[in-house]
Design an enzyme around this catalytic site. Sequence first.
Site, mmCIF file in Angstrom:
data_model
loop_
_atom_site.group_PDB
_atom_site.id
_atom_site.type_symbol
_atom_site.label_atom_id
_atom_site.label_comp_id
_atom_site.label_asym_id
_atom_site.label_seq_id
_atom_site.Cartn_x
_atom_site.Cartn_y
_atom_site.Cartn_z
ATOM 1 C CB SER A 30 -33.469 92.544 30.403
ATOM 2 O OG SER A 30 -33.648 91.759 29.263
ATOM 3 C CG HIS A 61 -30.234 87.831 30.076
ATOM 4 N ND1 HIS A 61 -31.461 87.246 30.192
ATOM 5 C CD2 HIS A 61 -30.437 89.044 29.533
ATOM 6 C CE1 HIS A 61 -32.389 88.078 29.736
ATOM 7 N NE2 HIS A 61 -31.794 89.172 29.323
ATOM 8 C CG HIS A 83 -34.727 86.410 24.913
ATOM 9 N ND1 HIS A 83 -33.634 86.457 25.738
ATOM 10 C CD2 HIS A 83 -35.692 87.155 25.509
ATOM 11 C CE1 HIS A 83 -33.933 87.202 26.798
ATOM 12 N NE2 HIS A 83 -35.165 87.640 26.685
ATOM 13 C CE1 TYR A 85 -32.440 88.529 21.969
ATOM 14 C CE2 TYR A 85 -34.752 88.792 22.505
ATOM 15 C CZ TYR A 85 -33.424 88.902 22.852
ATOM 16 O OH TYR A 85 -33.076 89.379 24.084
ATOM 17 C CD GLU A 86 -30.617 84.661 23.955
ATOM 18 O OE1 GLU A 86 -29.454 84.541 24.389
ATOM 19 O OE2 GLU A 86 -31.628 84.393 24.632
ATOM 20 C CB ALA A 113 -37.095 94.784 30.529
ATOM 21 C CG MET A 211 -38.349 91.399 21.974
ATOM 22 S SD MET A 211 -36.678 91.886 21.516
ATOM 23 C CE MET A 211 -36.950 93.606 21.059
ATOM 24 C CB SER A 212 -39.191 87.231 27.051
ATOM 25 O OG SER A 212 -39.732 88.179 27.959
ATOM 26 C CG ASN A 235 -38.188 100.888 26.410
ATOM 27 O OD1 ASN A 235 -37.813 99.857 26.962
ATOM 28 N ND2 ASN A 235 -38.851 100.874 25.271
ATOM 29 C CG HIS A 247 -30.109 96.236 25.636
ATOM 30 N ND1 HIS A 247 -31.232 95.535 26.045
ATOM 31 C CD2 HIS A 247 -29.058 95.685 26.285
ATOM 32 C CE1 HIS A 247 -30.861 94.585 26.910
ATOM 33 N NE2 HIS A 247 -29.555 94.663 27.075
#
Length: 271
Positions: A30, A61, A83, A85-86, A113, A211-212, A235, A247
């Site tokens: 990201s 992306h 990902h 989650y997609e 990130a 998450m990746s 963050n 985000h």
Amino acid sequence: MSLTANIAEVKAYIESITDIKPEIGLILGSGLGVLADEIENPAVIPYKEIPHFPVSTVEGHKGQLVIGTLKGKNVVAMQGRFHYYEGYGLDAVTFPVRVMRAIGVDRMIVTNAAGGVNESYAPGDLMLIKDHINFTGRNPLIGPNDEKLGVRFPDMSTAYCPDLRALAHKVANAHGIKVQEGVYVGLLGPSYETPAEICMLRILGGDAVGMSTVPEVIVARHAGIRVLGISCISNMAAGILPQPLSHEEVMETTEKVKSAFLTLVKAIIKE
Ligand code: 6GU
């Protein structure tokens, strides 16, 4: 069609577009996809034109493979990744890593990130990934193993290549770029963690959370690719600072740290 047949088809497709044989693979997370814009003489191949490739949906992306030269090395970059989650399966998430291996990649720089779990970190820090904790409860290698792609039970004791990491530290020092080194915890998302979960992950030895990366690195190791991982701490994770996570903050921070990130990765590639 089998996985190996699909890989062979994509290899042939890519080789019909460019003569460049990439040795280094880049997976750009990201906000970090800008690195691919610096690749020279690029062959740009949108994912949607590549057979068997899924199509990326997340903001920030781009969704294309960029093959060309960077600092004198032949590289292939994923500008945007997939990902879980997609809604893609882990086979789809990790398919591009198989393709990279097939077209010649033997070293990979994977970036993301991530949220800072280690309280001594600050947003904007870069972290070399020393190791990961697979907290997804899944594994991309589940199912019959194709011995042509890798062994049934891959060793993960040096998932993140110590030599590449030492090189990255050396290069960072030489350029006056501060880098942390720590453990990346991979979760499924897409919700961020609760403060209690972050507290748990810290106790378990995590320094950053995202998450990746974990599925791609497992498949890279299965395929015999050496991996360097770099997290941009975009963050602090939940419960550390008073403000909620967003985000937008992730994208804002990666924007700020971009130039240090670009300098570092390009210098590593050069070396
Ligand atoms: Cl705090 N958590 C997760 N899972 N992914 C992130 C993040 C946090 N910050 C950026 N990506």
